[in-house]
Motif scaffolding. Structure first.
Motif, PDB file in Angstrom:
ATOM      1  N   LYS A  31      30.694 -21.387  30.288  1.00  0.00           N
ATOM      2  CA  LYS A  31      31.639 -20.426  30.854  1.00  0.00           C
ATOM      3  C   LYS A  31      32.120 -20.906  32.224  1.00  0.00           C
ATOM      4  N   THR A  32      33.215 -20.328  32.678  1.00  0.00           N
ATOM      5  CA  THR A  32      33.667 -20.639  34.031  1.00  0.00           C
ATOM      6  C   THR A  32      33.364 -19.468  34.930  1.00  0.00           C
ATOM      7  N   GLU A  33      33.066 -19.773  36.194  1.00  0.00           N
ATOM      8  CA  GLU A  33      32.866 -18.680  37.139  1.00  0.00           C
ATOM      9  C   GLU A  33      33.361 -19.070  38.523  1.00  0.00           C
TER      10      GLU A  33
ATOM     11  N   LYS B 179      30.667 -30.856  32.800  1.00  0.00           N
ATOM     12  CA  LYS B 179      30.572 -29.850  33.865  1.00  0.00           C
ATOM     13  C   LYS B 179      31.565 -30.209  34.953  1.00  0.00           C
TER      14      LYS B 179
ATOM     15  N   ALA C 296      36.196 -29.528  28.112  1.00  0.00           N
ATOM     16  CA  ALA C 296      35.225 -28.624  27.515  1.00  0.00           C
ATOM     17  C   ALA C 296      33.838 -29.255  27.432  1.00  0.00           C
TER      18      ALA C 296
ATOM     19  N   LEU D 196      42.666 -22.354  35.906  1.00  0.00           N
ATOM     20  CA  LEU D 196      41.358 -22.253  35.241  1.00  0.00           C
ATOM     21  C   LEU D 196      41.417 -22.576  33.748  1.00  0.00           C
TER      22      LEU D 196
ATOM     23  N   ARG E 210      39.588 -25.620  31.661  1.00  0.00           N
ATOM     24  CA  ARG E 210      38.539 -25.234  30.726  1.00  0.00           C
ATOM     25  C   ARG E 210      38.848 -25.775  29.333  1.00  0.00           C
TER      26      ARG E 210
ATOM     27  N   TYR F  43      33.708 -23.074  38.729  1.00  0.00           N
ATOM     28  CA  TYR F  43      32.686 -23.964  38.193  1.00  0.00           C
ATOM     29  C   TYR F  43      32.551 -23.714  36.706  1.00  0.00           C
ATOM     30  N   TYR F  44      32.529 -24.800  35.937  1.00  0.00           N
ATOM     31  CA  TYR F  44      32.352 -24.707  34.487  1.00  0.00           C
ATOM     32  C   TYR F  44      31.039 -25.378  34.123  1.00  0.00           C
ATOM     33  N   ASP F  45      30.154 -24.643  33.428  1.00  0.00           N
ATOM     34  CA  ASP F  45      28.805 -25.171  33.166  1.00  0.00           C
ATOM     35  C   ASP F  45      28.598 -25.518  31.698  1.00  0.00           C
TER      36      ASP F  45
END
Lengths: 454, 255
Positions: B186-188, B168, B165, B157, B161, B181-183
């Motif tokens: 933040k990542t989730e 998406k 950066a 992760l 990230r 998933y990185y938007d």
């Protein structure tokens, strides 16, 4: 008029992979102009990557750039190989020439002036777009950019620097950039290159000056050494200043490297290794690469087309190189004027051990780390493991085996906390035979020296 | 024999370790519910996952072992190998018995097991950092499918990230049915309604139009940077084992 083209038409031209066509994917907004654009770039990429592939270096390690301001990319300190080609070589960087037009006529080079091949040149924007788009898809760690020499050294170097500058300043790109420094380029351009690139390299091409004179009469060894010296000083200065001032702009943080072609001329391993050693000791080079000559020319100064690439020799040179850099061997311990070629059937470390049997066997539970590293079958990480593990208890054969030590080699050179060891007075030749019959050379089948009869 | 059933999370396992000390179990095995093998004589107990208990175990361990060793325990846990829970327990018991860092005691079986397994997991992490191939979708998300040998998504992760950066992206573990998933902020961890039949084919239908040309360029590059005179398939396959080819653009067959 912009005309849409569907996937089927593109597929006919080899542009679309199988699964896309099967899935009925349509290039809705794809038009003929785009199509010509892709066609052109494909052609260029094929020509200019084919011409760049004989440069061995693909390292992406040592870069220390961190992503800033939500930009693109960062450097993985240990480097990442994203793919491996069918020749087993790592693909870490997009390795291309800016152009393969060249005013020089070096016999060993595919891009030599007299060679009748297709020529091409990328525009600055094309290189930038390819790098960014490959990087975003996680295909590469960055860019390795070299070039044939057009007009003159500075003119060429200027364009290489421009690309690196554009990537760093306009695209906020923090991935790895390796630039080739063009021999004879001015210090001002080298200085600018060092600010944008992670690594700079100038290829020495041939291990000796005579070799270079013979095959590359237009090139001058002095033109290569001068910029190397300049880079060495700048890199050293940067290293000193960064300790004092944290904000010192980076100058080629991954250092400089060079490459020599092996097997094109008559140089011995002695000459090759002494040259390499000089670069490590006197130029503080990060790496010296050895490139086994791949026959590409009918020039009678060179090995004929079809001559096998000297892969085993190349491998032995790399092994010796590792011994110099990570095992604190001196070059004169590995090779001597009496025996100016490395053994092809055994590696240089085993070869050294067999010449110096008097210092063995070593007690694995007592010997100092530098000596443990010299035992055949024990690499740096195994040596560190042994030294750490023996603090808890004395190690025996069972322990060593489970720790993954290559005992089929090491057992002739060590004693441990087991009563049974191989301390019989073997002759070097006997040990060599034992090891050779038990082990399988990784090259045995792939690159047999034996020429097939039919 | 006492069997402790935990929820499959690292915290859950730490709580099981806590219980081993709390109830002074001597002959104990830790496993998840679907690994349990009920025996006639054994007793089974469910472990209640409680962050505070887990933290206490970590704190206790950190008195003796380094941050690197702690990370090795976590990596070993992510290997999902059968029996790793018990090996890790043995390791922890060895630490608390000796009251010192035993991470480098390579002639001890539990220390060696953790070192070896963490090493394997680390290699898989590194491979994923290398072999993830993003495909750009129509809505500008860079999407990649993976099926790693070990559960390494939590480990990769940070790398992705930091690197991507400004785009998406989504990396989805098809085997374990979750992704990161990185938007752009933040990542989730997310789960997709992704039936098992969907594959490359379905993804191709939603791609950005420059995606396939770039894939083709990459394949061309991959082929032309190869030196035919040096062909060495054995080495090629050792570095890029066959099981990864499925998601590697450059290894997809030509038309």
């Amino acid at each position: 008029m912009r005309q849409p083209i569907d996937a089927y038409v593109l597929s006919k031209c080899g542009y679309v992979s199988l699964f896309a066509v099967r899935s009925g994917y349509r290039f809705r907004n794809f038009v003929r102009e785009d199509f010509t654009m892709w066609e052109r770039i494909t052609e260029k990429l094929k020509i200019l990557s084919d011409a760049a592939k004989y440069d061995v270096s693909c390292a992406s390690s040592g870069g220390k750039r961190k992503n800033e301001n939500k930009g693109l990319g960062n450097s993985a300190n240990s480097g990442i190989c994203h793919a491996y080609t069918e020749d087993g070589r790592c693909v870490s960087l997009l390795k291309i020439l800016l152009t393969n037009f060249c005013i020089f006529d070096c016999a060993y080079c595919v891009s030599r002036k007299s060679n009748d091949i297709k020529r091409a040149a990328f525009t600055v924007q094309e290189v930038v777009d390819l790098t960014i788009n490959f990087y975003r898809r996680n295909y590469i760690e960055g860019l390795f950019l070299s070039s044939g020499i057009f007009t003159n050294a500075d003119y060429t170097m200027e364009r290489l620097v421009l690309i690196a500058k554009k990537l760093r300043t306009e695209h906020n790109f923090h991935g790895y950039i390796h630039l080739k420094a063009i021999p004879g380029a001015s210090p001002e351009l080298l200085r600018e290159a060092g600010l944008y690139a992670d690594r700079l390299s100038i290829n020495i091409e041939m291990p000796t000056e005579q070799g270079l004179k013979l095959l590359a009469p237009d090139k001058n060894r002095e033109d290569m050494i001068r910029p190397m010296n300049y880079l060495k000083t700048e890199i050293q200065q940067y290293k000193e200043e960064i300790v004092k001032f944290k904000k010192t702009p980076a100058f080629a943080p991954a250092g400089q490297s060079t490459q020599m072609v092996v097997g094109a001329t008559q140089e011995t391993d002695l000459q090759v290794l002494y040259t390499a050693n000089h670069f490590y000791k006197k130029m503080q080079m990060k790496r010296v690469y050895y490139s086994g000559y791949v026959p590409i020319s009918t020039d009678n100064r060179l090995p004929a087309i079809g001559t096998p690439v000297p892969m085993i020799r190349e491998n032995r040179l790399y092994q010796a190189d590792w011994l110099l850099r990570f095992y604190s061997f001196n070059v004169n311990e590995l090779i001597s004027p009496e025996q100016p070629l490395l053994d092809l059937d055994i590696d240089p470390k085993l070869s050294w051990a067999l010449r110096n049997l008097s210092i063995f066997p070593l007690d694995i539970n007592k010997a100092e780390l530098p000596l443990i590293k010299r035992i055949p079958g024990i690499g740096v990480s195994s040596a560190l493991k042994i030294v750490a593990a023996r603090k808890f208890r004395k190690l025996n054969w069972e322990h060593l085996k489970k720790m993954g030590i290559a005992l089929n080699r090491a057992r002739y050179f060590i004693t441990c906390n087991s009563p049974d060891f191989e301390i019989k007075d073997y002759q070097p030749q006997q040990i060599k035979q034992f090891i050779l019959t038990k082990g399988n050379s990784k090259y045995e089948n792939t690159f047999s020296q034996q020429i097939p009869l039919f | 024999m006492q069997t402790l059933i935990y929820d499959g999370s690292f915290e859950g396992w730490l709580c099981a370790v806590f219980d081993v000390y709390e109830y002074k179990y001597a002959n104990v095995t830790i496993c998840t519910d679907n690994q349990r093998q009920d025996s006639l004589w054994g007793e089974t107990r469910l472990v209640y996952t409680d962050k505070q208990k887990a933290d206490r175990v970590v704190k206790g361990l950190k008195q003796y072992i380094s941050a690197v060793a702690m990370q090795q325990l976590y990596k070993t846990f992510l290997s999902e190998q059968k029996g790793m829970e018990d090996m890790l327990l043995e390791y922890v018991q060895y630490v608390f018995r000796e009251k010192k860092d035993i991470a480098k005691d390579y002639s001890h079986h539990a220390a060696r097991y953790v070192d070896d397994t963490a090493h394997k997991v680390h290699r898989e992490k590194h491979r994923m950092e290398a072999f993830v191939r993003f495909q750009k979708t129509g809505d500008d998300i860079y999407f990649a499918l993976v099926e790693p040998d070990f559960n390494v998504l939590p480990l990769i992760l940070k790398h992705f990230r930091d690197r991507y950066a400004d785009q998406k992206w989504l990396i989805y573990d098809k085997k374990r049915k979750y992704g990161i998933y990185y938007d752009l902020h933040k990542t989730e961890f997310i789960q997709l309604d992704f039936d098992t039949q969907s594959s490359n084919k379905d993804i191709a239908a939603i791609l950005n139009e420059s995606e396939l040309p770039y894939q083709q360029l990459w394949k061309d590059y991959f082929n032309s940077t190869n030196i035919k005179a040096r062909k060495n398939m054995k080495l090629h396959i050792r570095h890029m084992p066959l099981r990864y080819w499925k998601y590697l653009v450059e290894k997809q067959p030509e038309i």
